[in-house]
Design a protein around this motif. Structure first.
Motif, PDB file in Angstrom:
ATOM      1  N   GLY A 104       9.229 106.813 -85.797  1.00  0.00           N
ATOM      2  CA  GLY A 104       8.060 105.983 -85.534  1.00  0.00           C
ATOM      3  C   GLY A 104       8.403 104.615 -84.972  1.00  0.00           C
ATOM      4  N   ARG A 105       9.368 103.947 -85.576  1.00  0.00           N
ATOM      5  CA  ARG A 105       9.735 102.613 -85.118  1.00  0.00           C
ATOM      6  C   ARG A 105      10.393 102.645 -83.741  1.00  0.00           C
ATOM      7  N   GLU A 106      11.140 103.713 -83.456  1.00  0.00           N
ATOM      8  CA  GLU A 106      11.769 103.828 -82.142  1.00  0.00           C
ATOM      9  C   GLU A 106      10.731 103.870 -81.036  1.00  0.00           C
ATOM     10  N   MET A 107       9.623 104.575 -81.298  1.00  0.00           N
ATOM     11  CA  MET A 107       8.603 104.741 -80.271  1.00  0.00           C
ATOM     12  C   MET A 107       7.720 103.517 -80.104  1.00  0.00           C
ATOM     13  N   LEU A 108       7.982 102.480 -80.899  1.00  0.00           N
ATOM     14  CA  LEU A 108       7.280 101.212 -80.708  1.00  0.00           C
ATOM     15  C   LEU A 108       8.102 100.254 -79.854  1.00  0.00           C
ATOM     16  N   GLY A 109       9.315 100.715 -79.462  1.00  0.00           N
ATOM     17  CA  GLY A 109      10.160  99.961 -78.553  1.00  0.00           C
ATOM     18  C   GLY A 109      10.324 100.737 -77.258  1.00  0.00           C
ATOM     19  N   ARG A 110      11.266 100.320 -76.440  1.00  0.00           N
ATOM     20  CA  ARG A 110      11.479 100.988 -75.152  1.00  0.00           C
ATOM     21  C   ARG A 110      12.265 102.275 -75.396  1.00  0.00           C
ATOM     22  N   PHE A 111      11.572 103.396 -75.478  1.00  0.00           N
ATOM     23  CA  PHE A 111      12.205 104.657 -75.853  1.00  0.00           C
ATOM     24  C   PHE A 111      12.397 105.623 -74.674  1.00  0.00           C
ATOM     25  N   PHE A 112      12.180 105.134 -73.456  1.00  0.00           N
ATOM     26  CA  PHE A 112      12.362 106.011 -72.302  1.00  0.00           C
ATOM     27  C   PHE A 112      12.819 105.192 -71.106  1.00  0.00           C
ATOM     28  N   ARG A 119      14.280 107.373 -64.090  1.00  0.00           N
ATOM     29  CA  ARG A 119      15.454 107.490 -63.221  1.00  0.00           C
ATOM     30  C   ARG A 119      15.106 108.383 -62.044  1.00  0.00           C
ATOM     31  N   ASN A 120      14.886 107.766 -60.899  1.00  0.00           N
ATOM     32  CA  ASN A 120      14.491 108.489 -59.684  1.00  0.00           C
ATOM     33  C   ASN A 120      13.237 109.307 -59.966  1.00  0.00           C
ATOM     34  N   ASP A 121      13.326 110.629 -59.935  1.00  0.00           N
ATOM     35  CA  ASP A 121      12.152 111.477 -60.136  1.00  0.00           C
ATOM     36  C   ASP A 121      12.008 111.957 -61.578  1.00  0.00           C
ATOM     37  N   GLU A 122      12.777 111.385 -62.499  1.00  0.00           N
ATOM     38  CA  GLU A 122      12.778 111.863 -63.872  1.00  0.00           C
ATOM     39  C   GLU A 122      12.378 110.769 -64.860  1.00  0.00           C
ATOM     40  N   VAL A 123      11.793 111.199 -65.958  1.00  0.00           N
ATOM     41  CA  VAL A 123      11.527 110.328 -67.108  1.00  0.00           C
ATOM     42  C   VAL A 123      12.371 110.874 -68.253  1.00  0.00           C
ATOM     43  N   VAL A 124      13.248 110.028 -68.789  1.00  0.00           N
ATOM     44  CA  VAL A 124      14.203 110.472 -69.811  1.00  0.00           C
ATOM     45  C   VAL A 124      13.982 109.671 -71.085  1.00  0.00           C
ATOM     46  N   THR A 125      13.855 110.364 -72.220  1.00  0.00           N
ATOM     47  CA  THR A 125      13.679 109.669 -73.498  1.00  0.00           C
ATOM     48  C   THR A 125      15.020 109.213 -74.046  1.00  0.00           C
ATOM     49  N   ILE A 126      14.968 108.141 -74.849  1.00  0.00           N
ATOM     50  CA  ILE A 126      16.169 107.548 -75.426  1.00  0.00           C
ATOM     51  C   ILE A 126      15.934 107.391 -76.922  1.00  0.00           C
ATOM     52  N   SER A 127      16.792 108.009 -77.747  1.00  0.00           N
ATOM     53  CA  SER A 127      16.608 107.950 -79.190  1.00  0.00           C
ATOM     54  C   SER A 127      17.943 108.065 -79.904  1.00  0.00           C
ATOM     55  N   ALA A 128      18.053 107.338 -81.012  1.00  0.00           N
ATOM     56  CA  ALA A 128      19.232 107.470 -81.860  1.00  0.00           C
ATOM     57  C   ALA A 128      19.058 108.602 -82.860  1.00  0.00           C
ATOM     58  N   PRO A 163       4.518 100.762 -75.344  1.00  0.00           N
ATOM     59  CA  PRO A 163       5.555 101.719 -74.948  1.00  0.00           C
ATOM     60  C   PRO A 163       5.034 103.150 -74.794  1.00  0.00           C
ATOM     61  N   ALA A 164       4.203 103.586 -75.721  1.00  0.00           N
ATOM     62  CA  ALA A 164       3.660 104.947 -75.634  1.00  0.00           C
ATOM     63  C   ALA A 164       2.710 105.092 -74.452  1.00  0.00           C
ATOM     64  N   LEU A 165       1.881 104.089 -74.223  1.00  0.00           N
ATOM     65  CA  LEU A 165       0.956 104.136 -73.091  1.00  0.00           C
ATOM     66  C   LEU A 165       1.709 104.083 -71.762  1.00  0.00           C
ATOM     67  N   ASP A 166       2.778 103.285 -71.715  1.00  0.00           N
ATOM     68  CA  ASP A 166       3.607 103.241 -70.503  1.00  0.00           C
ATOM     69  C   ASP A 166       4.295 104.590 -70.271  1.00  0.00           C
ATOM     70  N   PHE A 167       4.690 105.245 -71.348  1.00  0.00           N
ATOM     71  CA  PHE A 167       5.318 106.568 -71.251  1.00  0.00           C
ATOM     72  C   PHE A 167       4.337 107.577 -70.653  1.00  0.00           C
ATOM     73  N   ILE A 168       3.106 107.541 -71.106  1.00  0.00           N
ATOM     74  CA  ILE A 168       2.078 108.428 -70.559  1.00  0.00           C
ATOM     75  C   ILE A 168       1.875 108.165 -69.074  1.00  0.00           C
ATOM     76  N   THR A 169       1.831 106.886 -68.700  1.00  0.00           N
ATOM     77  CA  THR A 169       1.685 106.526 -67.289  1.00  0.00           C
ATOM     78  C   THR A 169       2.859 107.056 -66.473  1.00  0.00           C
ATOM     79  N   ALA A 170       4.075 106.871 -66.993  1.00  0.00           N
ATOM     80  CA  ALA A 170       5.271 107.338 -66.277  1.00  0.00           C
ATOM     81  C   ALA A 170       5.243 108.847 -66.075  1.00  0.00           C
ATOM     82  N   LEU A 171       4.829 109.582 -67.092  1.00  0.00           N
ATOM     83  CA  LEU A 171       4.771 111.045 -66.976  1.00  0.00           C
ATOM     84  C   LEU A 171       3.721 111.473 -65.955  1.00  0.00           C
TER      85      LEU A 171
END
Length: 235
Positions: A42-50, A53-62, A126-134
């Motif tokens: 939950g806390r990860e997805m409140l930060g920059r989690f993606f 890169r060119n034509d791709e959207v890649v998630t980033i998580s520990a 961050p989540a709304l930006d992720f939706i936009t990126a997708l």
């Protein structure tokens, strides 16, 4: 057969439990494919989690493996995201012992709806930006509502459930309006899972020591059924 990926934060656990049980019992759906792959805690997805890169959207998580989305990928017809309705970080804030939103002011210091809307949209940026990126990459996205708040949560009880319910209700209205403005479909938690105050019913609580905010397999089953029902109507 429609192929749907369900992702988001740890609230995905209820969906995973339900789909795993169906598979064990030989009751997997024949008309739709549903797969659960979380993005991050939950806390990860409140930060920059993606990252884009060119034509791709890649998630980033520990916490979880990275997921890659692109216009050319054919693995899923739709991607369902559960994070935007996750309000705990704002509702479980003890400042609400002092402040309150309109409708439940009482003797507390009032916070305007405009200020609260700004805070909500920043919180879920961050989540709304992720939706936009997708969507910009041609990925078809919808948002599902996972477990709502549980009234037994210790911090929420210390704040006062009437205040918390009011904050959560207005939070959800803001997110709903924002998603509708963007044309993003929403699958809401079935009403049978919600009590009259707007909290998730206690019988849908995950029975795990110390857990105060995750749904159980029965909640997952109810939500899976609702996602399936609506998704079968989509083009």
């Amino acid at each position: 057969m429609k192929r749907i990926l369900l992702t988001g934060n740890s609230q995905c656990v209820a969906l995973k439990l339900a789909l795993d049980r169906r598979q064990r019992e030989g009751r997997s759906f024949e008309d739709i494919s549903l797969k659960v792959l979380p993005i991050g805690a939950g806390r990860e997805m409140l930060g920059r989690f993606f990252a884009v890169r060119n034509d791709e959207v890649v998630t980033i998580s520990a916490s979880y493996p990275s997921l890659t989305f692109s216009k050319g990928q054919q693995s899923y017809d739709y991607v369902g995201i559960g994070a935007p309705f996750y309000s705990l970080g704002l509702t479980a804030n003890t400042s609400w012992k002092i402040f309150s939103l309109p409708d439940v002011w009482g003797s507390k210091v009032p916070v305007s709806r405009a200020l609260f809307k700004t805070a909500v949209l920043e919180y879920q940026k961050p989540a709304l930006d992720f939706i936009t990126a997708l969507t910009e990459k041609g990925v078809r996205v919808f948002v599902y509502e996972a477990a709502r708040l549980f009234a037994h949560h210790e911090i929420l009880m210390s704040i006062g459930l009437e205040t918390v319910a009011n904050v959560d209700r207005q939070y959800r209205a803001i997110i709903k309006a924002e998603l509708e403005k963007r044309g993003v479909p929403i699958v809401f938690l079935p009403e049978a899972c919600i009590n009259s105050e707007g909290f998730t019913r206690n019988e849908y609580r995950l029975e795990k020591e110390g857990d105060q905010n995750h749904g159980n397999v029965e909640l997952g089953e109810a939500l899976v059924q609702e996602i399936r029902r609506q998704a079968l109507e989509w083009a």
